[in-house]
Scaffold this active site. Structure first.
Site, short mmCIF file in Angstrom:
data_model
loop_
_atom_site.label_atom_id
_atom_site.label_comp_id
_atom_site.label_asym_id
_atom_site.label_seq_id
_atom_site.Cartn_x
_atom_site.Cartn_y
_atom_site.Cartn_z
N LYS A 207 -26.16 -33.28 -21.01
CA LYS A 207 -25.22 -32.17 -21.06
C LYS A 207 -25.98 -30.99 -21.64
CE LYS A 207 -20.53 -31.07 -22.56
NZ LYS A 207 -20.75 -29.79 -23.19
N CYS B 233 4.75 -22.09 -45.51
CA CYS B 233 5.38 -20.89 -46.03
C CYS B 233 6.76 -20.79 -45.41
CB CYS B 233 4.54 -19.67 -45.65
SG CYS B 233 5.44 -18.12 -45.70
N ASP C 121 0.83 -1.20 0.00
CA ASP C 121 0.00 0.00 0.00
C ASP C 121 0.87 1.25 0.00
OD1 ASP C 121 -2.76 -1.21 2.08
OD2 ASP C 121 -2.00 -1.77 0.11
N LYS D 121 -20.64 -39.34 -14.53
CA LYS D 121 -19.72 -39.02 -13.43
C LYS D 121 -19.69 -40.18 -12.45
CE LYS D 121 -21.25 -34.33 -13.92
NZ LYS D 121 -22.18 -33.32 -13.45
N CYS E 101 3.45 -18.66 -50.92
CA CYS E 101 2.56 -18.24 -49.84
C CYS E 101 1.61 -17.17 -50.38
CB CYS E 101 3.38 -17.68 -48.69
SG CYS E 101 2.40 -16.85 -47.44
N LEU F 142 -14.74 -31.10 -19.63
CA LEU F 142 -14.91 -32.55 -19.70
C LEU F 142 -14.23 -33.13 -20.92
CD1 LEU F 142 -18.73 -32.69 -18.92
CD2 LEU F 142 -16.89 -33.46 -17.42
N ASP G 232 0.74 4.22 -2.69
CA ASP G 232 0.49 5.62 -2.34
C ASP G 232 1.58 6.53 -2.88
OD1 ASP G 232 -0.96 4.84 0.92
OD2 ASP G 232 -1.81 4.93 -1.10
N CYS H 34 7.00 -13.06 -43.13
CA CYS H 34 5.63 -13.29 -43.59
C CYS H 34 4.64 -12.61 -42.65
CB CYS H 34 5.33 -14.78 -43.66
SG CYS H 34 3.62 -15.09 -44.16
N CYS I 216 2.82 -13.64 -48.40
CA CYS I 216 4.11 -12.96 -48.56
C CYS I 216 4.83 -13.36 -49.84
CB CYS I 216 5.01 -13.21 -47.34
SG CYS I 216 5.66 -14.88 -47.26
N TYR J 62 -25.31 -29.08 -11.15
CA TYR J 62 -24.77 -30.42 -11.38
C TYR J 62 -23.41 -30.68 -10.74
CZ TYR J 62 -22.67 -27.82 -15.29
OH TYR J 62 -22.02 -26.88 -16.04
N GLU K 186 -26.48 -37.81 -16.79
CA GLU K 186 -27.47 -36.72 -16.93
C GLU K 186 -27.17 -35.98 -18.22
OE1 GLU K 186 -26.73 -34.17 -13.57
OE2 GLU K 186 -24.67 -33.88 -14.20
N LYS L 122 -20.99 -37.40 -26.45
CA LYS L 122 -21.62 -36.42 -27.33
C LYS L 122 -22.59 -37.08 -28.31
CE LYS L 122 -20.22 -32.57 -27.09
NZ LYS L 122 -18.96 -31.85 -27.28
N GLU M 154 -25.39 -25.03 -14.98
CA GLU M 154 -25.51 -24.45 -16.31
C GLU M 154 -26.65 -23.44 -16.38
OE1 GLU M 154 -23.08 -25.70 -18.00
OE2 GLU M 154 -23.45 -25.31 -20.14
N ASP N 87 -26.74 -27.40 -23.13
CA ASP N 87 -25.98 -26.52 -24.00
C ASP N 87 -26.18 -25.07 -23.58
OD1 ASP N 87 -24.28 -25.90 -25.99
OD2 ASP N 87 -25.63 -26.38 -27.64
S1 IVH Z 1 -19.94 -31.44 -15.17
C1 IVH Z 1 -16.00 -31.42 -13.31
N1 IVH Z 1 -22.40 -31.76 -16.01
O1 IVH Z 1 -20.08 -28.91 -20.13
C2 IVH Z 1 -17.18 -31.52 -14.15
N2 IVH Z 1 -21.02 -30.20 -17.14
O2 IVH Z 1 -17.54 -29.68 -21.36
C3 IVH Z 1 -17.71 -30.22 -14.53
N3 IVH Z 1 -22.14 -28.99 -18.94
O3 IVH Z 1 -18.06 -26.52 -18.58
C4 IVH Z 1 -18.74 -30.25 -15.55
N4 IVH Z 1 -24.10 -29.94 -18.70
O4 IVH Z 1 -20.53 -25.97 -18.96
C5 IVH Z 1 -21.24 -31.12 -16.19
N5 IVH Z 1 -24.60 -32.09 -16.61
C6 IVH Z 1 -23.45 -31.46 -16.79
C7 IVH Z 1 -23.28 -30.48 -17.78
C8 IVH Z 1 -22.03 -29.88 -17.93
C9 IVH Z 1 -23.39 -29.05 -19.36
C10 IVH Z 1 -21.09 -28.14 -19.50
C11 IVH Z 1 -20.34 -27.28 -18.52
C12 IVH Z 1 -18.90 -27.64 -18.65
C13 IVH Z 1 -18.86 -28.26 -19.99
C14 IVH Z 1 -17.73 -29.25 -20.08
#
Ligand code: IVH
Length: 700
Positions: free
Chosen positions: A130, A439, A45, A303, A421, A95, A49, A445, A424, A239, A128, A327, A187, A132
């Site tokens: 995921k 290149c 500090d 998980k 290239c 993840l 200052d 470049c 360049c 979650y 569960e 996915k 989320e 979006d």
């Molecule tokens: S668990 C340590 N559970 O996915 C675990 N993530 O790719 C933390 N997301 O950043 C994440 N649904 O934004 C978890 N049921 C779910 C989710 C979830 C969506 C997203 C979250 C995370 C991303 C990872």
């Protein structure tokens, strides 16, 4: 640069005073950000200052030089982007992905191997959807919601407490029996109905519509005016959790039950599944229900239910070993190739990119797709004018999968790779055995230089808010920023210039001040980010972190790399000894630091006031192995090799692959051979696995 002194104020010339005020404004702004937004002051500090007093004294003598961004006019930091930064007390992880049933089987098999489970041990996971949306962390202290933050880069996010408070799904209080500290993670999303309503309103107001619910949720959450967020009908699903003073259960599902009782929405499609078959059956159930859900999901997350197993499994880089995202298959669409452009990357790699008739895939308009390299184009026989099938998965760059041959027009044109290239004009060569043409322009470049700068300021590197690809490109073209260090002298040069940035189209006083504040805030940087930012070939974020952990300071790294140029010497051996560093990586770093122009870039950054922080030893105070170099050899019988290594690293030890004078401790199991012998020759301490477990408190 924390020195408030220098030339006595009454002896300063006007020009010197002007420079000095510019420097003080930037420096004080940097300290304000460090103090207010990162809660991590870098000077005392008293020193702070003194800086402000010197600023005031100079201004008193030269009142006409008072800058619009003078610290004497403001009240601490104007947040770089309107939101203060929040350091996550526990990182917000991402993840790993599984794309098919085999990947899921492999995920379970890896866990089984890591934990050394018996065939009769069942792995139960919580599955569960995921969602979006965007993850957020909500901190509750004594049961009250005190702070909410975005994920950011996982370590540091933005404080969006006020915006999160407007979401009805997020409780303000947890009720009786809540732990002293509990961070709920989950989320934030926008339902399809809310999304449609929002876009109708956007249209009515003649504003552009949002491309998809996720973007709409992001845009709504990042409103400076929380009143706007309130009107946007966002939802939340809990979650996971971050820092907690106590856990209310010993399983993932148990904690979720408690979160539900505390009033958080938890995914209704959550199920405990034992073993692969149950997991895959549930995945198919969710996939079938996907179209009926009122929000977007892009996969299913698994998980491990037992929290003691989650603990033992830990994380690799930024994803936990105990979770994965399965996915849904990527979305596809057909469109026409209008042309093929060639882009130049920061390493000079030339990538052909298909320019496409814009088409919507999975809610996003796609107008470009990567074609990877010349061989890919030839193999798939992709021609300009062709109709192609493209695919987009998550955030990855869209790809061209195949040509719809029946729809090929007579005048479809083949692509001929150029030997120069496109930017360049240097020779572009394809080395024997390589798929990529490069290149050879190197430093001359402009495309490579600009790409390197973009990488330098990117999110996992210097992460300078408000300095994105567009600004870098513009600054480059105007000659304002030609090498990384120029970024850090920009504020001073701007103050000295006749017509500064603020006078330009698209800029104003506030945006320029915000930019300079953001730059000043990044003057201090971790060694890992710094090394990553340099853009060394083969050194991504993970390798940069490994090097930082091993060398711990920039000077040690520079010396180490200089000495490692002698491949017969110890420094080269030390480098190769680092777990995760193979010969290709080692050679790439050594070669990088052997180039005078690269060393100049580093030196210029330091001259411009960039301060590379020494790597702190991992959180492991009191651990007996912190800072020590260990070698495991022979068969481990209780803990698997991977778990032992992960445990050692989490306690702050370095795990090396071979024994040298630098080894502190060798853990030898049955069958240990040459490494044990070498340890004995060098007089390095050797212990058994059992002693090791006692040492790290894992026996029993
Ligand atoms: S668990 C340590 N559970 O996915 C675990 N993530 O790719 C933390 N997301 O950043 C994440 N649904 O934004 C978890 N049921 C779910 C989710 C979830 C969506 C997203 C979250 C995370 C991303 C990872």
């Amino acid at each position: 640069m924390t020195d408030a002194g220098g030339i006595a104020v009454d002896r300063l010339t006007e020009a010197q005073a002007k420079d000095e005020l510019a420097r003080l404004a930037a420096e004080i702004a940097g300290h304000d950000v460090a103090y207010h937004q990162r809660d991590a002051p870098v000077i005392s500090d008293a020193d702070y200052d003194a800086l402000r007093r010197r600023n005031d004294a100079i201004e008193a003598r030269f009142p006409e030089l008072v800058r619009p961004d003078s610290p004497s006019l403001g009240v601490g930091a104007a947040p770089a982007s309107g939101f203060a930064k929040v350091t996550h007390s526990r990182p917000m992880l991402s993840l790993g992905n599984a794309f098919d049933d085999n990947d899921v089987a492999e995920f379970l098999a890896r866990i089984r191997r890591f934990l050394n489970l018996q065939p009769e041990d069942e792995i139960v996971v919580v599955a569960e959807p995921k969602i979006d949306g965007l993850s957020a962390s909500l901190r509750y202290e004594d049961g009250r919601f005190v702070q909410g933050a975005t994920r950011g880069d996982g370590r540091e996010g933005e404080d969006i407490t006020a915006n999160l408070r407007t979401i009805a799904d997020i409780p303000e209080r947890l009720g009786r029996g809540a732990p002293a500290v509990f961070e709920v993670r989950g989320e934030v999303y926008m339902s399809h109905d809310a999304f449609a309503a929002l876009n109708r309103a956007q249209e009515a107001a003649e504003r552009p519509p949002y491309a998809n619910p996720r973007n709409a949720a992001a845009g709504s959450l990042r409103q400076i005016d929380a009143g706007v967020t309130a009107g946007r009908q966002l939802g939340f699903f809990a979650y996971a959790w971050g820092e907690v003073s106590a856990l209310p259960a010993d399983s993932q599902s148990g904690v979720l039950d408690r979160l539900r009782k505390w009033g958080f929405p938890v995914q209704p499609w959550t199920r405990r599944c034992a073993g692969l078959d149950e997991i895959l059956a549930f995945y198919r159930e969710i996939a079938a229900a996907r179209a009926e859900l009122r929000y977007d999901i892009d996969g299913v997350v698994y998980k491990v239910d037992r929290l003691d197993w989650q603990d033992r499994l830990g994380a690799v880089s930024r994803s936990p070993r105990w979770a994965t995202a399965h996915k849904f298959p990527a979305e596809k669409a057909q469109t026409r190739v209008l042309g093929i452009d060639v882009q130049v990357g920061r390493t000079g790699a030339l990538t052909p990119v298909a320019r496409l008739q814009p088409v919507t895939v999975g809610g996003v308009v796609v107008s470009n797709a990567t074609l990877h390299n010349e061989d890919y184009i030839a193999e798939k026989d992709i021609r300009i004018g062709d109709t192609v099938v493209i695919q987009r998965a998550g955030d990855v760059i869209p790809q061209v999968l195949e040509v719809v041959i029946d729809r090929r027009p007579a005048d479809a044109a083949t692509f001929t790779p150029r030997e120069t290239c496109p930017v360049c004009g240097s020779h572009a060569v394809r080395e024997e055995g390589e798929a990529i043409r490069r290149c050879t322009g190197g430093l001359i470049c402009p495309a490579q230089a600009v790409e390197r700068l973009k990488h330098f300021v990117s999110r996992d590197a210097f992460d300078i808010e408000g300095l994105g690809n567009k600004q870098i490109q513009a600054f480059w073209e105007e000659g304002l920023v030609r090498q990384p260090a120029d970024i850090f002298t920009l504020a001073d040069r701007d103050a000295a210039a006749e017509a500064g940035l603020a006078a330009r189209e698209g800029w104003g006083e506030t945006s320029v001040r915000n930019l300079f504040n953001a730059i000043a805030a990044r003057r201090e940087i971790s060694l890992g980010r710094f090394v990553h930012a340099l853009g060394i070939r083969h050194i991504g974020q993970a390798n940069a972190a490994v090097l930082a952990r091993n060398y711990q300071s920039l000077d040690a790294l520079l010396t180490g790399m200089r000495d490692a140029a002698d491949q017969a010497g110890e420094a080269w051996e030390e480098l190769l000894n680092i777990e995760g560093v193979g010969e290709i990586v080692a050679r790439a770093v050594v070669e990088f630091f052997a180039e005078a122009h690269n060393l100049e870039v580093v030196a210029a950054l330091r001259d411009a006031g960039v301060d590379v922080r020494d790597e702190e030893a991992p959180r492991s105070e009191g651990s007996v192995v912190a800072g020590k170099t260990l070698v495991f050899t022979g068969t481990l019988e209780i803990m698997t090799r991977s778990e032992a290594k992960a445990r050692a690293e989490s306690l702050g030890a370095k795990v090396a692959g071979s024994v040298s004078k630098k080894t502190d401790l060798v853990i030898a199991g049955p069958g240990a051979g040459s490494k044990l012998k070498k340890a004995e020759e060098l007089g390095v301490e050797v212990i058994s696995e059992e002693d090791w477990l006692k040492l790290v408190g894992a026996a029993g």
